[in-house]
Design an enzyme around this catalytic site. Structure first.
Site, PDB file in Angstrom:
ATOM      1  N   HIS A  13      -0.253 -22.259 -32.693  1.00  0.00           N
ATOM      2  CA  HIS A  13      -0.380 -21.348 -31.525  1.00  0.00           C
ATOM      3  C   HIS A  13      -1.096 -20.088 -31.996  1.00  0.00           C
ATOM      4  CE1 HIS A  13       1.388 -19.389 -27.722  1.00  0.00           C
ATOM      5  NE2 HIS A  13       0.532 -18.526 -28.252  1.00  0.00           N
ATOM      6  N   LYS A  30      -2.683 -25.625 -21.615  1.00  0.00           N
ATOM      7  CA  LYS A  30      -1.770 -24.488 -21.648  1.00  0.00           C
ATOM      8  C   LYS A  30      -1.334 -24.072 -20.251  1.00  0.00           C
ATOM      9  CE  LYS A  30       0.611 -21.324 -23.438  1.00  0.00           C
ATOM     10  NZ  LYS A  30       0.584 -20.428 -24.573  1.00  0.00           N
ATOM     11  N   HIS A  74       4.013 -21.343 -21.767  1.00  0.00           N
ATOM     12  CA  HIS A  74       4.558 -19.983 -21.886  1.00  0.00           C
ATOM     13  C   HIS A  74       5.758 -19.956 -20.949  1.00  0.00           C
ATOM     14  CE1 HIS A  74       4.404 -15.526 -22.521  1.00  0.00           C
ATOM     15  NE2 HIS A  74       5.200 -15.626 -21.466  1.00  0.00           N
ATOM     16  N   HIS A 124       6.350 -20.237 -28.659  1.00  0.00           N
ATOM     17  CA  HIS A 124       6.973 -18.971 -29.065  1.00  0.00           C
ATOM     18  C   HIS A 124       8.356 -18.757 -28.437  1.00  0.00           C
ATOM     19  CE1 HIS A 124       5.313 -17.709 -25.237  1.00  0.00           C
ATOM     20  NE2 HIS A 124       4.129 -17.382 -25.690  1.00  0.00           N
ATOM     21  N   ASP A 171       1.403 -17.264 -32.882  1.00  0.00           N
ATOM     22  CA  ASP A 171       1.115 -16.416 -31.723  1.00  0.00           C
ATOM     23  C   ASP A 171       0.466 -15.109 -32.159  1.00  0.00           C
ATOM     24  OD1 ASP A 171       0.877 -15.741 -29.052  1.00  0.00           O
ATOM     25  OD2 ASP A 171       2.900 -14.927 -28.910  1.00  0.00           O
TER      26      ASP A 171
HETATM   27  C1  NCD Z   1      -0.510 -13.093 -25.939  1.00  0.00           C
HETATM   28  C2  NCD Z   1      -1.920 -12.508 -25.875  1.00  0.00           C
HETATM   29  O1  NCD Z   1      -2.078 -11.312 -26.151  1.00  0.00           O
HETATM   30  O2  NCD Z   1      -2.862 -13.242 -25.581  1.00  0.00           O
HETATM   31  N1  NCD Z   1       0.437 -12.009 -25.935  1.00  0.00           N
HETATM   32  C3  NCD Z   1       1.737 -12.078 -26.358  1.00  0.00           C
HETATM   33  O3  NCD Z   1       2.436 -11.075 -26.215  1.00  0.00           O
HETATM   34  N2  NCD Z   1       2.251 -13.147 -26.909  1.00  0.00           N
HETATM   35  C4  NCD Z   1      -0.303 -14.038 -24.803  1.00  0.00           C
HETATM   36  C5  NCD Z   1       0.881 -14.959 -24.968  1.00  0.00           C
HETATM   37  O4  NCD Z   1       0.936 -15.732 -25.916  1.00  0.00           O
HETATM   38  O5  NCD Z   1       1.783 -14.934 -24.122  1.00  0.00           O
HETATM   39 ZN    ZN Z   2       0.270 -16.671 -27.448  1.00  0.00          ZN
HETATM   40 ZN    ZN Z   3       2.592 -16.834 -24.332  1.00  0.00          ZN
END
Ligand code: NCD
Ligand code: ZN
Ligand code: ZN
Length: 362
Positions: free
Chosen positions: A29, A115, A152, A190, A263
């Site tokens: 991710h 996604k 998500h 996540h 992430d």
């Molecule tokens: C991610 C992003 O900035 O693209 N931000 C986050 O806080 N995780 C988007 C996501 O993975 O939800």
């Molecule tokens: Zn993300």
């Molecule tokens: Zn996300």
């Protein structure tokens, strides 16, 4: 002491281990962004990971196979000279994604997953799904073709407390979806709560989850140490300590449903240090080091390799990597910031010590 842990080796006390050799991991991710930001962050990931599942939340989002192929070409063109890296592409699901688009995605061999962003849930999710029922044709094609859905998992209902939005998504959307479409392969991305851990454990082998280093290392107190700390703000937001503990237990359990997904989500400093700061933590500069620290703290370094290098490719039905990486127990300070195109980027642990260091490839 210079004990080495290798795959499947029996448990040694982590504190006596100061060198870890493991099969090269992948990041399941990752946000690589685009334009001038892409070459600023890509080298960090390439140094550590052989492959990564690349998120499609660009502006405009990557909604078609043609866009995914073009984005992949831009990533390959931005690779540091002489490096090898395989970007695994994803499509951004919308209310209008057709079964034909899913078939084209699978036929391309380039797109490895789709996604699902609930519309408005996170960064660049405006074009996301407004109701799961609208995605039925796409999901049925994915179930038939075995293409994983990456979720998500947060409701966008503003009447639900921010800290409860993952659980509400499981109850309202994900549990019914998994019940109705048992053949659909789903990765809950996540995850941040013990509820998500319990849900994933309760499902069959089609349902898995990724865990970030920041959710394994920190609870929500980190956002408020001595003042408000925008660089610890991400979505889903950090949770209570009991949840962090449940995530850590899942990570070290050896259960193949749980695997590495950083992430890493870079945002320019000025967009985070703002009156409405962006969500996302940049951790690619030290991703493996941060995970190693989390496993070390849990006295579970013997479980690190399977989590980082085996469970992900096994779930995605891809071969495990054959190369090796080495981490050593060595203190170093993360830089205070990195260049980010014309901006700067504040990494996780900025200016603070890390306990492990990955050695450059031999
Ligand atoms: C991610 C992003 O900035 O693209 N931000 C986050 O806080 N995780 C988007 C996501 O993975 O939800
Ligand atoms: Zn993300
Ligand atoms: Zn996300």
């Amino acid at each position: 002491m210079n004990a080495t842990v290798a795959a499947n080796e029996s448990k040694a006390t982590s504190a006596t281990i100061d060198r870890i050799e493991l099969t090269q991991p992948d990041d399941w991710h990752l946000h690589l962004r685009d334009g001038e930001h892409l070459p600023a962050v890509l080298p960090f990931t390439v140094r550590q990971f052989a492959r990564a599942i690349v998120m499609p939340n660009l502006r405009p989002p990557v909604t078609t196979t043609a866009m995914a192929v073009a984005y992949r070409e831009r990533i390959l063109a931005a690779l540091p000279a002489g490096s090898r890296f395989d970007p695994l592409m994803t499509l951004y699901l919308t209310d209008r994604t057709t079964a034909a688009e899913i078939e084209a995605a699978v036929a391309s061999g380039v797109v490895k997953a789709v996604k699902y962003y609930p519309a408005g849930a996170t960064t660049n999710s405006d074009s996301g799904v407004t109701h799961v029922d609208r995605t039925r044709p796409a999901l049925e094609a994915m179930e038939r073709l075995g293409l994983p859905l990456l979720v998500h998992g947060e409701v966008t209902d503003q009447s639900v407390d921010l800290f409860d939005r993952e659980l509400a998504f499981i109850e309202r959307t994900l549990a019914p979806l998994v019940r109705d479409m048992p053949g659909l392969r789903v990765v809950m991305e996540h995850i941040t709560t013990r509820d998500a851990v319990a849900f994933v454990e309760s499902c069959g082998p089609n349902v898995a989850a990724t865990l970030t280093p920041h959710h394994l290392l920190m609870n929500r107190n980190a956002i408020f140490v001595g003042g408000i700390r925008p660089h610890y703000y991400c979505l889903p937001v950090l949770k209570r300590e009991v949840h962090r503990q449940a995530l850590m237990d899942a990570a070290v359990s050896g259960n193949p449903k749980f695997f590495l997904g950083t992430d890493s989500a870079p945002h320019a400093r000025h967009t985070k240090e703002a009156d409405c700061g962006c969500a996302g933590c940049f951790n690619a500069h030290a991703a493996l080091e941060l995970y190693a620290e989390a496993f070390d703290r849990a006295d579970a370094l013997h479980r690190f390799e399977a989590f980082a290098s085996f469970h992900g490719p096994d779930y995605y039905r891809l071969p495990r990597n054959t190369g090796k990486v080495v981490l050593v127990r060595e203190r170093w300070d993360a830089p205070a910031e990195y260049p980010y195109g014309g901006d700067t980027l504040v990494p996780l642990r900025a200016g603070e010590p890390l306990q492990w260091r990955m050695l450059p490839a031999a």
